[in-house]
Design a protein around this motif. Structure first.
Motif, PDB file in Angstrom:
ATOM      1  N   GLN A 218      18.476  49.501  95.958  1.00 30.94           N
ATOM      2  CA  GLN A 218      19.032  48.199  95.570  1.00 30.94           C
ATOM      3  C   GLN A 218      19.035  47.227  96.746  1.00 30.94           C
ATOM      4  O   GLN A 218      18.727  46.038  96.581  1.00 30.94           O
ATOM      5  CB  GLN A 218      20.463  48.386  95.060  1.00 30.94           C
ATOM      6  CG  GLN A 218      20.599  49.322  93.872  1.00 30.94           C
ATOM      7  CD  GLN A 218      22.039  49.518  93.481  1.00 30.94           C
ATOM      8  OE1 GLN A 218      22.757  48.563  93.179  1.00 30.94           O
ATOM      9  NE2 GLN A 218      22.499  50.758  93.490  1.00 30.94           N
ATOM     10  N   ARG A 221      15.446  45.869  97.637  1.00 28.07           N
ATOM     11  CA  ARG A 221      14.965  44.809  96.748  1.00 28.07           C
ATOM     12  C   ARG A 221      15.524  43.446  97.140  1.00 28.07           C
ATOM     13  O   ARG A 221      14.860  42.426  96.962  1.00 28.07           O
ATOM     14  CB  ARG A 221      15.341  45.140  95.299  1.00 28.07           C
ATOM     15  CG  ARG A 221      14.462  46.190  94.656  1.00 28.07           C
ATOM     16  CD  ARG A 221      14.647  46.204  93.151  1.00 28.07           C
ATOM     17  NE  ARG A 221      15.983  46.616  92.775  1.00 28.07           N
ATOM     18  CZ  ARG A 221      16.355  47.865  92.517  1.00 28.07           C
ATOM     19  NH1 ARG A 221      15.460  48.839  92.629  1.00 28.07           N
ATOM     20  NH2 ARG A 221      17.590  48.155  92.157  1.00 28.07           N
ATOM     21  N   ARG A 224      13.809  42.353 100.651  1.00 29.50           N
ATOM     22  CA  ARG A 224      12.347  42.494 100.711  1.00 29.50           C
ATOM     23  C   ARG A 224      11.713  41.324 101.440  1.00 29.50           C
ATOM     24  O   ARG A 224      10.843  41.499 102.308  1.00 29.50           O
ATOM     25  CB  ARG A 224      11.776  42.602  99.301  1.00 29.50           C
ATOM     26  CG  ARG A 224      10.261  42.779  99.277  1.00 29.50           C
ATOM     27  CD  ARG A 224       9.696  42.614  97.888  1.00 29.50           C
ATOM     28  NE  ARG A 224      10.139  43.673  96.994  1.00 29.50           N
ATOM     29  CZ  ARG A 224      10.867  43.447  95.905  1.00 29.50           C
ATOM     30  NH1 ARG A 224      11.253  42.205  95.601  1.00 29.50           N
ATOM     31  NH2 ARG A 224      11.214  44.439  95.121  1.00 29.50           N
ATOM     32  N   ARG A 290       4.059  45.745  98.608  1.00 27.22           N
ATOM     33  CA  ARG A 290       4.657  45.426  97.303  1.00 27.22           C
ATOM     34  C   ARG A 290       4.175  46.389  96.223  1.00 27.22           C
ATOM     35  O   ARG A 290       4.952  46.814  95.369  1.00 27.22           O
ATOM     36  CB  ARG A 290       4.284  43.984  96.934  1.00 27.22           C
ATOM     37  CG  ARG A 290       4.975  43.470  95.681  1.00 27.22           C
ATOM     38  CD  ARG A 290       6.450  43.264  95.909  1.00 27.22           C
ATOM     39  NE  ARG A 290       7.108  42.723  94.716  1.00 27.22           N
ATOM     40  CZ  ARG A 290       7.658  43.474  93.761  1.00 27.22           C
ATOM     41  NH1 ARG A 290       7.626  44.798  93.868  1.00 27.22           N
ATOM     42  NH2 ARG A 290       8.240  42.907  92.717  1.00 27.22           N
ATOM     43  N   GLU A 293       5.720  50.003  96.116  1.00 30.35           N
ATOM     44  CA  GLU A 293       7.093  50.127  95.610  1.00 30.35           C
ATOM     45  C   GLU A 293       7.119  50.747  94.217  1.00 30.35           C
ATOM     46  O   GLU A 293       8.053  51.488  93.876  1.00 30.35           O
ATOM     47  CB  GLU A 293       7.767  48.754  95.581  1.00 30.35           C
ATOM     48  CG  GLU A 293       8.041  48.159  96.941  1.00 30.35           C
ATOM     49  CD  GLU A 293       8.690  46.794  96.827  1.00 30.35           C
ATOM     50  OE1 GLU A 293       9.267  46.513  95.750  1.00 30.35           O
ATOM     51  OE2 GLU A 293       8.630  46.015  97.788  1.00 30.35           O
TER      52      GLU A 293
END
Length: 583
Positions: A218, A221, A224, A290, A293
């Motif tokens: 969490q 994100r 990022r 990216r 992920e």
């Protein structure tokens, strides 16, 4: 009896003021997006052979062939990947260790308070101090010799400016760790870490398992974009690479900068091709990060759905985190101490751990040549931070206006726009921006240089102030507006004083960011303006450690003074208001 809403409707801002607030976000975006767009175009065209200044009017791939055949490109690419990616992932790993071991705790609260002075240290000044510490004849080896009698002669190997870029990676990681930690502070309260740890402990899971499987995904994100900014900066940094990085050959960003500054003007197109290649490489790496992920998230969700007992072992991260924080803090502190010692040194032979004799000769020698760089630095940093804080406050007030009108605000799009100057490599667009300014005859002017600094100051000021500003309870302003003559009086009498501390911290942050700018001053300034940073980097590539230390202290002292003022002014202003002192 009229309601609060009806009372406020009578005192809403005028249509003119609303129109001004509506224009401000577009003006702010244009200020830092226009140089990037124009700069990228001004770099891409020469990269493909179109450079009218050199009588090149046709597109070709010749610059790319010359770039790929240029001596040292392959080795520079490897060193760039080692230092850039190594620094980014090392900083991210250190952040995770610190959070697992120390958040939430009283020690972590102390770390929060120490972040401001650590963040204020410019990259060049930190690298110079670290070099004084870990160089082959550095202070750490002198202390080892003093304590044990070992290392009577400087070793032939080097822990600083090593040929592989490891020292640059460590230096970058130590400097970017406080930034990632600072960006995480705005997100951590929303994760409800304490409650999650308590619930997972009741189910038999350790802190490590809770953080790795529940909290860290969490948090990542949410941070990022800051992490992507760290990756882009680490792969393309110039000033720090000149001080702490390999030299023969250097990293790609330094090599490209040398091509841009080469007396042979035909190498400008080769440098443009290299800058474009570096830009595409950074985009490719960010895209790969990216993309990766998704399989990691799939694997995590699959593992959690299967209900496996991840781990129940005790968590040794706390002592590791304490050791990591202690070492990082000591490196910052000892770097400052040894830099101060070198600035006062008259004679200091190896392996003595203290100077044989001290003198203020270095300070007196630099007095005559520091006036212009110091004044230019103060002007640039002061004006850039003041312009940025005004634009940011107006943009945030426009968000308040939109919320009062029940209109949505796309914060995700705003964040992407803000991080664009931080994610796009400076070397990829600063040259093109300079070329465009030459065509407009603005090259080497102070307004153009101020504009180039504002491109990087604005995002940091917004990121620093947006969190506290958005968390402000507007009911205070509503009540004040019902009791005052209008919204402007309510703002200056109530809202501004309550937000004074974060506003001053945002100004100090912008001031520190402006001081640290190297490439914009080097290219846009066209050699007509020198700042403390350009002088510090120039001296860092020389051999006079005393002058280098004095310039690094000057560069480091100004942001520290600004952060000290940002702390002292609210303390004095609210000295008779206990509740305001606690905010």
């Amino acid at each position: 009896m009229p309601t609060l809403t009806s009372s406020l409707s009578l005192r809403r801002p005028t249509s003119l003021w609303s129109a001004i607030l509506a224009i401000i976000p577009w003006l702010t975006a244009a200020l830092f997006l226009l140089p990037i767009i124009v700069g990228l175009l001004g770099t891409w065209l020469p990269a493909f052979g179109y450079f009218p200044a050199l009588n090149e009017h046709s597109l070709s791939l010749t610059p790319w062939r010359q770039w790929l055949a240029y001596p040292g490109v392959n080795s520079s690419t490897v060193k760039t990947l080692i230092s850039g990616l190594g620094a980014s992932f090392l900083a991210l790993a250190m952040l995770l260790l610190i959070l697992i071991g120390l958040y939430p705790s009283r020690l972590f609260q102390k770390i929060e308070k120490a972040l401001s002075p650590v963040l204020s240290v410019p990259h060049a000044a930190f690298a110079i101090g670290l070099g004084f510490l870990i160089a082959p004849s550095g202070w750490l080896l002198r202390l080892v010799h003093e304590a044990t009698g070992w290392v009577a002669r400087p070793p032939v190997w080097s822990l600083f400016q090593d040929p592989y870029g490891f020292s640059l990676a460590v230096t970058l990681a130590l400097k970017e760790l406080p930034f990632l930690l600072f960006m995480s502070l705005a997100v951590l309260p929303s994760l409800k870490v304490h409650r999650t740890l308590w619930l997972m402990r009741g189910m038999g899971y350790s802190r490590r398992a809770t953080w790795l499987w529940m909290l860290w995904p969490q948090l990542y994100r949410q941070i990022r974009l800051p992490f992507f900014a760290v990756v882009a900066y680490s792969l393309t940094v110039v000033d720090l690479a000149l001080i702490a990085g390999p030299t023969t050959p250097p990293t790609l960003s330094v090599l490209i900068t040398r091509l841009f500054n080469d007396p042979d003007l035909s190498l400008r197109t080769v440098g443009a091709a290299g800058a474009t290649a570096l830009f595409l490489g950074v985009l490719l790496i960010l895209w790969a990060l990216r993309i990766v992920e998704k399989p990691l998230a799939w694997w995590r969700n699959r593992t959690l759905r299967r209900g496996r007992q991840i781990t129940r072992h005790t968590c040794p991260e706390r002592p590791i985190a304490i050791l990591l924080v202690s070492i990082t803090g000591l490196l910052y502190l000892l770097g400052l101490v040894v830099t101060t010692l070198w600035s006062l040194t008259l004679r200091w032979r190896y392996p003595d751990w203290l100077p044989e004799s001290t003198s203020l000769r270095a300070w007196s020698r630099i007095t005559g040549r520091i006036e212009d760089p110091l004044w230019c630095t103060l002007q640039l940093a002061g004006l850039a931070s003041l312009i940025a804080i005004v634009l940011v406050i107006l943009a945030l007030e426009n968000e308040v206006r939109l919320k009062q009108m029940n209109r949505p605000v796309n914060t995700r799009r705003v964040l992407w726009l803000l991080y664009l100057p931080l994610v796009v490599p400076q070397v990829a667009f600063i040259f093109g921006f300079q070329v465009s300014l030459i065509g407009l005859r603005w090259d080497g002017t102070f307004p153009a240089l101020l504009w180039s600094h504002l491109v990087f100051v604005l995002p940091y000021v917004f990121l620093t102030l947006s969190g506290p500003y958005r968390r402000f309870d507007e009911r205070y302003a509503w009540v004040a507006r019902t009791l005052s003559s209008g919204p402007f009086t309510a703002y200056w009498r109530v809202k501004f004083p309550m937000l004074l501390r974060p506003i001053l911290y945002a100004v100090a942050t912008g001031f520190a960011v402006s001081i640290a700018q190297y490439l914009p001053t080097l290219f846009v300034g066209a050699g007509r303006f020198s700042t403390l940073t350009t002088e510090a980097v120039a001296m860092a590539t020389g051999s006079d450690r005393r002058m280098m230390a004095v310039m690094a202290l000057w560069q480091q002292s100004l942001p520290l003074v600004m952060f000290a003022l940002a702390t002292l002014i609210p303390a004095l202003y609210f000295r008779n208001r206990r509740e305001m002192m606690q905010n």
